[in-house]
Scaffold this motif. Structure first.
Motif, mmCIF file in Angstrom:
data_model
loop_
_atom_site.group_PDB
_atom_site.id
_atom_site.type_symbol
_atom_site.label_atom_id
_atom_site.label_comp_id
_atom_site.label_asym_id
_atom_site.label_seq_id
_atom_site.Cartn_x
_atom_site.Cartn_y
_atom_site.Cartn_z
ATOM 1 N N LYS A 67 -6.053 15.368 6.870
ATOM 2 C CA LYS A 67 -7.268 15.202 5.686
ATOM 3 C C LYS A 67 -6.964 13.624 4.991
ATOM 4 N N GLY A 68 -6.634 12.771 5.919
ATOM 5 C CA GLY A 68 -6.465 11.676 5.123
ATOM 6 C C GLY A 68 -5.035 10.763 5.664
ATOM 7 N N GLU A 92 -8.523 9.130 10.656
ATOM 8 C CA GLU A 92 -8.706 9.503 9.367
ATOM 9 C C GLU A 92 -8.570 8.004 8.415
ATOM 10 N N THR A 95 -5.999 7.549 2.251
ATOM 11 C CA THR A 95 -6.433 8.483 0.936
ATOM 12 C C THR A 95 -5.452 8.213 -0.146
ATOM 13 N N HIS A 96 -4.092 7.847 0.468
ATOM 14 C CA HIS A 96 -2.747 7.873 -0.486
ATOM 15 C C HIS A 96 -1.979 6.788 -0.220
ATOM 16 N N ASN A 116 -10.530 3.433 -3.870
ATOM 17 C CA ASN A 116 -10.414 4.736 -4.272
ATOM 18 C C ASN A 116 -9.263 5.724 -3.609
ATOM 19 N N ALA A 117 -8.417 5.076 -3.022
ATOM 20 C CA ALA A 117 -7.310 5.828 -2.652
ATOM 21 C C ALA A 117 -6.528 6.153 -4.108
#
Ligand SMILES: [Zn+2]
Length: 331
Positions: A67-68, A92, A95-96, A116-117
């Protein structure tokens, strides 16, 4: 005749230059993983979607989750190699982002990650980055290590934080000050991988001054905290390979020897004998001469046992001794 003098002068220069840079041979254990020079980095899966990356001097890691991507750190010495390494193994998006600590040489490249992470760090790390942003220094954060100001953490914690994304779990812990306040443990229980930066330098004597540790007692104790985790591989930040439990045990013994020999040197080097020679008129000179003699004695007691076991022992042991001596005297 003039030509001959010139040649002799040159020979003298090279002789003194080679003497100046002379150091003990670097042992095999200090060598990093081989790196393809045309690529400039290595990315390797340790286990179950957890990858480590090195360009030869720094190490960092990332995880694919389904999911990232979770990425930990962004050494500016990597340039865009972390992005390339991630793109090499997954489509991917990132995201984090986790910051191990606030030092620019480990996270100063984070400006390249998506805005936007989620950016996760210890609360102290956020404060230090905020302080760097607010600073009126003419030298911006990270400029001498190739870094730039980075996004401030969006999520912070004080003691622990469990990050679950897709099929991955990371346990983030803070166990007190050591290298820098805010320097966290990042643990992947499924993979038995621990990331803890700037404590252990596998195969080497640590970077100068106990790797610039702000808290000497905390730095020394961190070896036991690291060993309290159930891990097989440690991402330690330097120099070009992963560390094993044995690397941590070996460095712990080296540090215990430095600590014991610092104590011995403080007991045996005679302050008053040195004062008798240097005099009391210049206190700075007196203390510099005394502390240098204690550090040298500690180094003399430590180096023979370690010189062929770790790289750089002859380069930095005396400096580690100085730092430990000061901690024994006043901490
Ligand atoms: Zn650091």
């Amino acid at each position: 005749m003039k030509f001959k003098t010139c040649i002799l002068g040159l020979a003298g220069f090279f002789l003194s230059a080679s003497l100046t840079f002379a150091a003990a041979p670097v042992p095999e254990v200090a060598k990093g993983v081989p790196i393809d020079p045309t690529k400039g980095y290595v990315v390797e899966e340790i286990k179950d979607g957890l990858y480590w990356v090195t360009e030869g001097a720094y190490t960092a890691m990332f995880l694919t989750t389904g999911k990232g991507v979770i990425v930990v750190d962004a050494p500016p010495s990597f340039g865009d190699k972390m992005l390339k390494a991630i793109a090499e193994v997954t489509k991917e998006p990132i995201t984090h982002v986790i910051y191990s600590h606030a030092h620019a040489d480990h996270i100063g490249g984070a400006g390249m990650y998506p805005k936007n992470a989620k950016y996760i760090a210890h609360v102290e790390t956020k404060e230090r980055l905020q302080r760097a942003n607010d600073s009126k220094s003419p030298f911006p954060y990270g400029m001498f290590v190739g870094g730039k100001p980075v996004p401030l953490p969006t999520n912070t914690f004080k003691e622990s934080y469990t990050l679950k994304v897709g099929n991955q779990v990371l346990q983030l812990d803070y166990k007190g000050d050591d290298h820098e306040p805010g320097n966290i443990y990042v643990y992947a229980p499924k993979q038995k991988v621990l990331m803890k930066i700037d404590i252990v330098f596998p195969g080497w004597s640590p970077f100068k001054g106990l790797a610039v540790a702000e808290d000497v007692v905390g730095y020394l104790d961190a070896h036991d905290v690291i060993l309290s985790y159930d891990f097989d591989k440690l991402v330690s930040g330097h120099w070009g390979r992963l560390a094993t439990r044995n690397d941590v045990e070996v460095q712990k013994q080296y540090m215990q020897d430095i600590h014991a020999n610092a104590g011995k040197a403080l007991q045996t080097v005679d302050f008053y004998a040195i004062a008798g020679k240097v005099g009391y008129a210049n206190t700075s000179l007196l203390f510099e001469t005394y502390l240098d003699a204690v550090s040298q004695e500690c180094a003399n007691l430590t180096e023979p046992k370690w010189i062929d076991k770790l790289g750089g022992v002859d380069v930095w042991t005396k400096d580690h001794c100085y730092k430990v001596i000061m901690a024994i005297r006043i901490d």
